[in-house]
Design an enzyme around this catalytic site. Structure first.
Site, mmCIF file in Angstrom:
data_model
loop_
_atom_site.group_PDB
_atom_site.id
_atom_site.type_symbol
_atom_site.label_atom_id
_atom_site.label_comp_id
_atom_site.label_asym_id
_atom_site.label_seq_id
_atom_site.Cartn_x
_atom_site.Cartn_y
_atom_site.Cartn_z
ATOM 1 C CG ASP A 172 -1.862 -1.012 1.015
ATOM 2 O OD1 ASP A 172 -2.350 -1.589 0.151
ATOM 3 O OD2 ASP A 172 -2.707 -1.244 2.316
ATOM 4 C CE1 TYR A 173 1.835 8.098 -1.544
ATOM 5 C CE2 TYR A 173 0.436 8.229 0.334
ATOM 6 C CZ TYR A 173 1.120 8.849 -0.451
ATOM 7 O OH TYR A 173 1.604 10.181 -0.255
#
Length: 306
Positions: free
Chosen positions: A93-94
């Site tokens: 995830d970012y």
């Protein structure tokens, strides 16, 4: 008024982050030059992904991504025949930091993808969670499915003992996570638990939504706190170790734990593995999102404890 105050709180958070990073030099954002290599061979590279960095992007405004960092550091390894110039064999995830593997040729990529499909890959994560998780070990066996509520389709929901979607159009995916408590303590004065998470399946947002479903969301998880947990400078989820067995080699990379007082002075683990009688989960309240019988996630009180 409530929404206005919430938006003001979010804006103040980003202003604080900008001052700390840009002016004071604290918790700096990722740069093009600073990419830490944890493992390198003719077939694979494992990097320590910085938090709040995309793996790759089609937006020209995203100057710093893992792909552009690698292209800057290793221009000779750029493969113009593939999208974004590198073969990423999995995702983070970012907001998540830690071990991220890149294959350097087609065969290595195919071998790694095969290992993922056959569930031979081992991953472990460190995280700080809100509240004190009472059990030292938990197996979280809760299927997940995409949120269909307008404005929340980027999120996942869990199916637990009291709710399940009633639509055949909703694809329910098995999801299992092992959770081990490493330490209990305080983060910025609030009860928190440091845990080791081992996903046995690989669903989108699995670790975040599983912890959130227990009433112990990841510290700084902007998405699953419904944009309320904005004070921490990052989401406290980190890919600690990654092991990928392939026909050519076994990729095994360990990334240093960032959730230690020497790195983050706001984390204060207790000297002994116990919860003081005046520091239980009732001292904090979080709004969480849970699945309902209408295949939508609804806001509920987050005081559920284990």
């Amino acid at each position: 008024m409530g929404k206005y105050l919430q938006r003001l709180q979010v804006n103040l958070h980003w202003l604080h982050a900008w001052v700390c990073r840009g002016v004071l030099g604290q918790n700096r954002s990722a740069t093009m030059e600073a990419v830490e290599i944890m493992y390198k061979s003719p077939n694979f590279i494992v990097v320590n992904k910085h938090y709040d960095v995309k793996i790759n992007s089609n937006d020209s405004g995203d100057r710093v991504t893992v792909a552009t960092q690698l292209a800057y550091r290793f221009p000779q390894l750029v493969d113009a025949s593939v999208a974004h110039q590198f073969r990423f064999v999995h995702r983070l995830d970012y907001s998540t930091s830690g071990a991220l593997c890149v294959a350097l040729n087609k065969k290595a990529s195919a071998d790694a993808v095969k290992a993922f499909k056959k569930h031979k890959v081992k991953k472990s994560y460190h995280a700080l969670l809100r509240g004190h998780v009472r059990e030292n070990y938990l197996r979280i066996d809760k299927p997940v499915y995409p949120n269909s509520l307008e404005g929340y389709t980027h999120m996942m929901c869990v199916v637990d003992d009291v709710s399940a979607p009633q639509s055949d159009a909703v694809k329910i995916l098995p999801a299992v996570t092992d959770l081990y408590v490493i330490q209990r303590g305080l983060y910025d004065g609030q009860p928190a638990s440091k845990v080791l998470l081992k996903p046995l399946t690989g669903r989108r947002h699995q670790l975040r939504v599983h912890c959130w479903s227990l009433g112990h969301p990841v510290v700084g998880d902007y998405t699953y706190s419904m944009r309320r947990d904005v004070k921490p400078y990052r989401m406290m989820l980190h890919a600690h170790r990654l092991t990928i067995p392939t026909s050519a080699e076994t990729v095994d990379a360990v990334v240093q734990d960032p959730f230690v007082p020497e790195v983050d002075s706001k984390w204060h683990p207790f000297d002994k593995d116990e919860i003081p009688p005046d520091m239980d989960d009732s001292s904090s309240s979080f709004e969480t999102v849970c699945p309902s019988s209408k295949t939508q996630c609804q806001l509920m009180d987050g005081k559920r404890t284990r």
